[in-house]
Write an enzyme that holds these catalytic residues in place. Structure first.
Site, PDB file in Angstrom:
ATOM      1  N   HIS A 196       0.826  -1.201   0.000  1.00 37.41           N
ATOM      2  CA  HIS A 196       0.000   0.000   0.000  1.00 37.41           C
ATOM      3  C   HIS A 196       0.861   1.253   0.000  1.00 37.41           C
ATOM      4  O   HIS A 196       2.042   1.209   0.338  1.00 37.41           O
ATOM      5  CB  HIS A 196      -0.932   0.008   1.220  1.00 37.41           C
ATOM      6  CG  HIS A 196      -0.200  -0.051   2.524  1.00 37.41           C
ATOM      7  ND1 HIS A 196       0.177  -1.237   3.104  1.00 37.41           N
ATOM      8  CD2 HIS A 196       0.246   0.917   3.359  1.00 37.41           C
ATOM      9  CE1 HIS A 196       0.812  -0.989   4.248  1.00 37.41           C
ATOM     10  NE2 HIS A 196       0.870   0.311   4.415  1.00 37.41           N
ATOM     11  N   THR A 197       0.221   2.362  -0.384  1.00 37.97           N
ATOM     12  CA  THR A 197       0.891   3.657  -0.349  1.00 37.97           C
ATOM     13  C   THR A 197      -0.149   4.760  -0.382  1.00 37.97           C
ATOM     14  O   THR A 197      -1.312   4.524  -0.712  1.00 37.97           O
ATOM     15  CB  THR A 197       1.872   3.818  -1.539  1.00 37.97           C
ATOM     16  OG1 THR A 197       2.718   4.945  -1.298  1.00 37.97           O
ATOM     17  CG2 THR A 197       1.142   4.020  -2.863  1.00 37.97           C
TER      18      THR A 197
END
Length: 156
Positions: free
Chosen positions: A69-70
């Site tokens: 994720h980011t």
């Protein structure tokens, strides 16, 4: 928050081809672009952002599961997708085992609460052995969508 609030069903991959972490992330990010949720020109910077997050510590949480994720300024709402690997991906997971279920998540930098709620939702479902088992058996995108919808039925 439900899985259907952010999972882009058109981007779900049921036969991820990549066997390495970087290639897997690029393939999954590419599926979001093909589904029209990311601009082609943003693929590289989004992929690099996720890989940068991976350098802080693997999001391969063990038991064949990873949640890369980011946060990224090119998205204006939380988006994510699911990828299933039949061969396994070397993801440097905490337990050292290959990963076969990946939930990828991208959120705008100004929505940290949504990002955390989505991660919490994903991890809660991934602790459910029945959900994980059925996900591993899913053969089509429709199978995965049905499982996510069923999981949402039990969501608070």
């Amino acid at each position: 928050m439900k899985l259907s609030d952010f999972v882009v069903s058109e981007a779900i991959l049921v036969d991820l081809q990549a066997t390495g972490k970087e290639e897997a992330i690029r393939e999954i990010v590419g599926s979001l672009a093909k589904a029209g949720r990311l601009a082609e020109g943003d693929l590289e910077s989004v992929s690099r952002a996720i890989l940068g997050r991976e350098e802080l510590g693997s999001t391969g949480i063990g038991q064949g599961v990873a949640v890369p994720h980011t946060r990224h300024p090119t998205v204006n709402r939380l988006i994510g997708t699911v990828a299933l690997s039949r061969r396994g991906v070397d993801f440097a997971a905490l337990d050292g085992d290959p990963v076969d279920i990946l939930f990828l998540l991208i959120s705008p930098p100004n929505q940290p609460g949504d990002h955390l709620r989505a991660l919490e939702n994903i991890s809660r479902h991934l602790k459910d052995e029945r959900f994980v088992s059925f996900l591993r058996q899913a053969k089509t995108r429709e199978n995965v969508v049905d499982l996510l919808e069923e999981a949402d039925q039990g969501a608070p």
